[in-house]
Design an enzyme around this catalytic site. Structure first.
Site, PDB file in Angstrom:
ATOM      1  N   ASN A  74     -12.778 -11.244  49.417  1.00 54.18           N
ATOM      2  CA  ASN A  74     -13.929 -12.187  50.352  1.00 54.18           C
ATOM      3  C   ASN A  74     -13.409 -11.596  51.785  1.00 54.18           C
ATOM      4  O   ASN A  74     -13.981 -11.710  52.330  1.00 54.18           O
ATOM      5  CB  ASN A  74     -14.385 -13.234  49.889  1.00 54.18           C
ATOM      6  CG  ASN A  74     -16.009 -13.289  48.935  1.00 54.18           C
ATOM      7  OD1 ASN A  74     -17.207 -13.322  49.059  1.00 54.18           O
ATOM      8  ND2 ASN A  74     -15.168 -13.525  47.359  1.00 54.18           N
TER       9      ASN A  74
ATOM     10  N   ARG B  25      -0.017 -33.744  43.413  1.00 56.00           N
ATOM     11  CA  ARG B  25      -0.813 -32.884  44.132  1.00 56.00           C
ATOM     12  C   ARG B  25      -0.952 -33.698  45.908  1.00 56.00           C
ATOM     13  O   ARG B  25      -0.818 -33.077  46.567  1.00 56.00           O
ATOM     14  CB  ARG B  25      -2.265 -33.381  43.787  1.00 56.00           C
ATOM     15  CG  ARG B  25      -3.350 -32.592  44.325  1.00 56.00           C
ATOM     16  CD  ARG B  25      -5.142 -33.162  43.524  1.00 56.00           C
ATOM     17  NE  ARG B  25      -4.813 -33.142  41.733  1.00 56.00           N
ATOM     18  CZ  ARG B  25      -5.010 -31.465  41.503  1.00 56.00           C
ATOM     19  NH1 ARG B  25      -5.073 -30.975  42.509  1.00 56.00           N
ATOM     20  NH2 ARG B  25      -5.092 -31.282  40.383  1.00 56.00           N
TER      21      ARG B  25
ATOM     22  N   MET C 211      -7.771 -21.665  44.559  1.00 50.49           N
ATOM     23  CA  MET C 211      -7.651 -22.254  43.045  1.00 50.49           C
ATOM     24  C   MET C 211      -6.739 -24.026  42.746  1.00 50.49           C
ATOM     25  O   MET C 211      -6.718 -23.627  42.217  1.00 50.49           O
ATOM     26  CB  MET C 211      -7.210 -21.583  42.305  1.00 50.49           C
ATOM     27  CG  MET C 211      -7.680 -19.862  42.402  1.00 50.49           C
ATOM     28  SD  MET C 211     -10.185 -19.938  41.608  1.00 50.49           S
ATOM     29  CE  MET C 211      -9.807 -20.259  40.151  1.00 50.49           C
ATOM     30  N   ARG C 212      -7.268 -24.100  43.500  1.00 48.08           N
ATOM     31  CA  ARG C 212      -6.501 -26.095  43.113  1.00 48.08           C
ATOM     32  C   ARG C 212      -7.332 -26.616  43.791  1.00 48.08           C
ATOM     33  O   ARG C 212      -8.807 -26.982  44.705  1.00 48.08           O
ATOM     34  CB  ARG C 212      -5.421 -26.412  44.555  1.00 48.08           C
ATOM     35  CG  ARG C 212      -4.361 -25.195  44.760  1.00 48.08           C
ATOM     36  CD  ARG C 212      -4.399 -24.713  43.610  1.00 48.08           C
ATOM     37  NE  ARG C 212      -3.097 -26.215  42.363  1.00 48.08           N
ATOM     38  CZ  ARG C 212      -2.772 -25.596  41.732  1.00 48.08           C
ATOM     39  NH1 ARG C 212      -2.394 -25.075  40.522  1.00 48.08           N
ATOM     40  NH2 ARG C 212      -2.322 -27.774  40.722  1.00 48.08           N
ATOM     41  N   ILE C 213      -7.854 -27.957  42.822  1.00 49.80           N
ATOM     42  CA  ILE C 213      -9.209 -28.436  43.212  1.00 49.80           C
ATOM     43  C   ILE C 213      -8.102 -29.961  44.613  1.00 49.80           C
ATOM     44  O   ILE C 213      -7.784 -29.979  44.413  1.00 49.80           O
ATOM     45  CB  ILE C 213      -8.543 -29.475  42.073  1.00 49.80           C
ATOM     46  CG1 ILE C 213      -9.294 -28.778  40.643  1.00 49.80           C
ATOM     47  CG2 ILE C 213      -9.303 -30.503  42.302  1.00 49.80           C
ATOM     48  CD1 ILE C 213      -9.126 -29.801  39.058  1.00 49.80           C
ATOM     49  N   LEU C 214      -9.526 -29.540  45.527  1.00 53.44           N
ATOM     50  CA  LEU C 214      -9.377 -31.206  46.366  1.00 53.44           C
ATOM     51  C   LEU C 214      -9.453 -32.537  45.905  1.00 53.44           C
ATOM     52  O   LEU C 214     -11.046 -32.328  46.297  1.00 53.44           O
ATOM     53  CB  LEU C 214      -9.556 -30.361  47.799  1.00 53.44           C
ATOM     54  CG  LEU C 214      -9.038 -29.299  47.711  1.00 53.44           C
ATOM     55  CD1 LEU C 214      -9.732 -27.892  49.164  1.00 53.44           C
ATOM     56  CD2 LEU C 214      -7.600 -28.778  48.539  1.00 53.44           C
TER      57      LEU C 214
ATOM     58  N   ASN D 151     -17.583 -24.159  50.101  1.00 59.76           N
ATOM     59  CA  ASN D 151     -16.256 -22.597  48.797  1.00 59.76           C
ATOM     60  C   ASN D 151     -17.483 -21.605  48.511  1.00 59.76           C
ATOM     61  O   ASN D 151     -19.095 -21.954  48.385  1.00 59.76           O
ATOM     62  CB  ASN D 151     -15.931 -23.795  47.483  1.00 59.76           C
ATOM     63  CG  ASN D 151     -15.778 -23.169  46.652  1.00 59.76           C
ATOM     64  OD1 ASN D 151     -14.820 -22.135  46.800  1.00 59.76           O
ATOM     65  ND2 ASN D 151     -15.432 -22.994  45.612  1.00 59.76           N
TER      66      ASN D 151
ATOM     67  N   HIS E  28     -18.634 -19.493  44.190  1.00 57.31           N
ATOM     68  CA  HIS E  28     -18.334 -20.284  43.867  1.00 57.31           C
ATOM     69  C   HIS E  28     -18.735 -18.862  42.788  1.00 57.31           C
ATOM     70  O   HIS E  28     -20.501 -18.720  43.021  1.00 57.31           O
ATOM     71  CB  HIS E  28     -18.495 -21.364  43.079  1.00 57.31           C
ATOM     72  CG  HIS E  28     -18.389 -22.157  41.535  1.00 57.31           C
ATOM     73  ND1 HIS E  28     -17.215 -22.242  40.994  1.00 57.31           N
ATOM     74  CD2 HIS E  28     -19.283 -21.822  40.647  1.00 57.31           C
ATOM     75  CE1 HIS E  28     -17.562 -22.328  39.856  1.00 57.31           C
ATOM     76  NE2 HIS E  28     -18.576 -22.257  39.533  1.00 57.31           N
TER      77      HIS E  28
ATOM     78  N   SER F 284     -22.873 -18.977  44.220  1.00 59.05           N
ATOM     79  CA  SER F 284     -23.521 -20.292  45.253  1.00 59.05           C
ATOM     80  C   SER F 284     -22.464 -20.591  46.829  1.00 59.05           C
ATOM     81  O   SER F 284     -21.089 -20.782  45.759  1.00 59.05           O
ATOM     82  CB  SER F 284     -23.354 -21.402  44.484  1.00 59.05           C
ATOM     83  OG  SER F 284     -24.302 -21.519  43.602  1.00 59.05           O
TER      84      SER F 284
ATOM     85  N   LEU G 183     -15.934 -31.537  41.830  1.00 59.41           N
ATOM     86  CA  LEU G 183     -15.730 -30.046  41.676  1.00 59.41           C
ATOM     87  C   LEU G 183     -16.631 -28.877  41.642  1.00 59.41           C
ATOM     88  O   LEU G 183     -17.858 -29.843  40.639  1.00 59.41           O
ATOM     89  CB  LEU G 183     -14.496 -29.652  40.547  1.00 59.41           C
ATOM     90  CG  LEU G 183     -14.121 -28.903  40.219  1.00 59.41           C
ATOM     91  CD1 LEU G 183     -13.160 -27.842  41.399  1.00 59.41           C
ATOM     92  CD2 LEU G 183     -13.327 -28.319  39.154  1.00 59.41           C
ATOM     93  N   ASP G 184     -16.637 -28.668  42.455  1.00 60.16           N
ATOM     94  CA  ASP G 184     -18.015 -28.083  42.046  1.00 60.16           C
ATOM     95  C   ASP G 184     -19.233 -28.083  42.788  1.00 60.16           C
ATOM     96  O   ASP G 184     -20.850 -27.703  41.719  1.00 60.16           O
ATOM     97  CB  ASP G 184     -18.105 -26.632  40.922  1.00 60.16           C
ATOM     98  CG  ASP G 184     -16.635 -25.918  40.740  1.00 60.16           C
ATOM     99  OD1 ASP G 184     -16.491 -25.783  42.284  1.00 60.16           O
ATOM    100  OD2 ASP G 184     -16.142 -25.090  40.174  1.00 60.16           O
TER     101      ASP G 184
ATOM    102  N   GLU H 266     -21.960 -11.620  46.214  1.00 62.03           N
ATOM    103  CA  GLU H 266     -21.067 -12.195  47.516  1.00 62.03           C
ATOM    104  C   GLU H 266     -20.202 -11.902  48.744  1.00 62.03           C
ATOM    105  O   GLU H 266     -19.800 -12.806  49.715  1.00 62.03           O
ATOM    106  CB  GLU H 266     -19.511 -12.720  47.190  1.00 62.03           C
ATOM    107  CG  GLU H 266     -19.889 -13.667  45.958  1.00 62.03           C
ATOM    108  CD  GLU H 266     -18.776 -13.865  45.135  1.00 62.03           C
ATOM    109  OE1 GLU H 266     -17.304 -13.671  45.460  1.00 62.03           O
ATOM    110  OE2 GLU H 266     -18.870 -15.140  44.007  1.00 62.03           O
TER     111      GLU H 266
HETATM  112  C1  GRF Z   1     -14.975 -15.014  43.932  1.00 58.52           C
HETATM  113  O1  GRF Z   1     -15.570 -14.685  43.086  1.00 58.52           O
HETATM  114  C2  GRF Z   1     -14.963 -16.697  44.321  1.00 58.52           C
HETATM  115  O2  GRF Z   1     -16.563 -16.648  44.004  1.00 58.52           O
HETATM  116  C3  GRF Z   1     -14.060 -17.564  43.595  1.00 58.52           C
HETATM  117  O3  GRF Z   1     -13.058 -16.589  43.325  1.00 58.52           O
HETATM  118  C4  GRF Z   1     -13.260 -15.076  43.690  1.00 58.52           C
HETATM  119  C5  GRF Z   1     -12.095 -14.566  45.413  1.00 58.52           C
HETATM  120  O4  GRF Z   1     -12.078 -13.369  44.852  1.00 58.52           O
HETATM  121  N1  GRF Z   1     -14.441 -18.772  44.400  1.00 58.52           N
HETATM  122  P1  GRF Z   1     -11.691 -12.623  46.295  1.00 58.52           P
HETATM  123  O5  GRF Z   1     -10.311 -13.103  46.070  1.00 58.52           O
HETATM  124  O6  GRF Z   1     -12.874 -12.748  46.703  1.00 58.52           O
HETATM  125  O7  GRF Z   1     -11.564 -11.438  46.071  1.00 58.52           O
END
Ligand code: GRF
Length: 211
Positions: free
Chosen positions: A14, A65, A90-93, A107, A109, A136, A144-145, A174
């Site tokens: 991304n 944390r 990948m960390r909860i904030l 974010n 998701h 999303s 979270l999410d 995405e």
């Molecule tokens: C994506 O699928 C996103 O939805 C999730 O983590 C992934 C990140 O992929 N939050 P990348 O590191 O951008 O390839």
């Protein structure tokens, strides 16, 4: 020009999409820095290759944390971005961090929220037998999410779908979804108010814009 900081933890596809669109002049943003919480995240290499400053704040080096988030917060405050973009972070904030950047963190998701929060969303979608899946983009809150949704993509699920094939489909969606939302920010068309998310002064439905 919208000043952004991108937070990653993994491959960074991304992020790459955002870098490419920025370089092509399609997205009016400046990526001030890419911050990873993992030292070996491939996204850091992508940023370096694009000449973007990188920073690793390795969460495993912090006992708690709070200390990790304090370091992250200080680093970002110094950069004064308009928008903080989580892309595979990948960390909860916690509330402490999130409240320092009110309405400024988004974010992506890999599910159509509120369905399938958390991890392993593609497996969960297949197990639930839903007909469609997607991604999303939402404002980040300490829930979270669970923050207000801005927009969603939809992909169909075929009878022979596997978690891997579904993940690939969702990721392709995405790469359109996230830049579109970020473009709206750059154009100052998005806002978050007490009663929901607004695009062009129109309140969006709870599930956001369907793209
Ligand atoms: C994506 O699928 C996103 O939805 C999730 O983590 C992934 C990140 O992929 N939050 P990348 O590191 O951008 O390839």
């Amino acid at each position: 020009m919208l000043k952004t900081v991108v937070l990653i933890g993994g491959s960074g596809t991304n992020l790459q999409r955002l870098i490419d669109l920025e370089n092509e002049g399609e997205l009016k943003i400046e990526i001030q820095a890419v911050i990873s919480h993992r030292p070996h995240a491939y996204g850091l290499e992508r940023a370096k290759a694009a000449g973007i400053p990188t920073l690793c704040i390795d969460h495993t080096c912090f006992a708690a944390r709070e200390a990790f988030e304090a370091a992250l917060k200080d680093a970002i405050l110094e950069m004064k971005p308009d928008l903080i973009i989580l892309a595979g972070f990948m960390r909860i904030l916690s509330a402490n961090f999130v409240n320092a950047f009110t309405n400024q963190i988004i974010n992506i998701h890999p599910s159509r929220l509120p369905l399938f929060k958390g991890l392993n969303t593609h497996e969960a979608a297949l197990a639930a037998g839903v007909a469609v899946h997607g991604a999303s983009v939402h404002f980040v809150t300490s829930d979270l999410d669970g923050g207000p949704i801005i927009a969603q993509s939809t992909v169909s699920i075929s009878p022979t779908e596997t978690p891997e094939s579904l993940k690939a489909k969702v990721q392709v969606s995405e790469y359109e979804l996230y830049p579109q939302v970020i473009q709206w920010f750059a154009q100052k068309r998005l806002s978050l108010k007490q009663d929901g998310v607004y695009l062009d002064n129109q309140r969006l439905p709870q599930e956001g814009v369907q793209l």
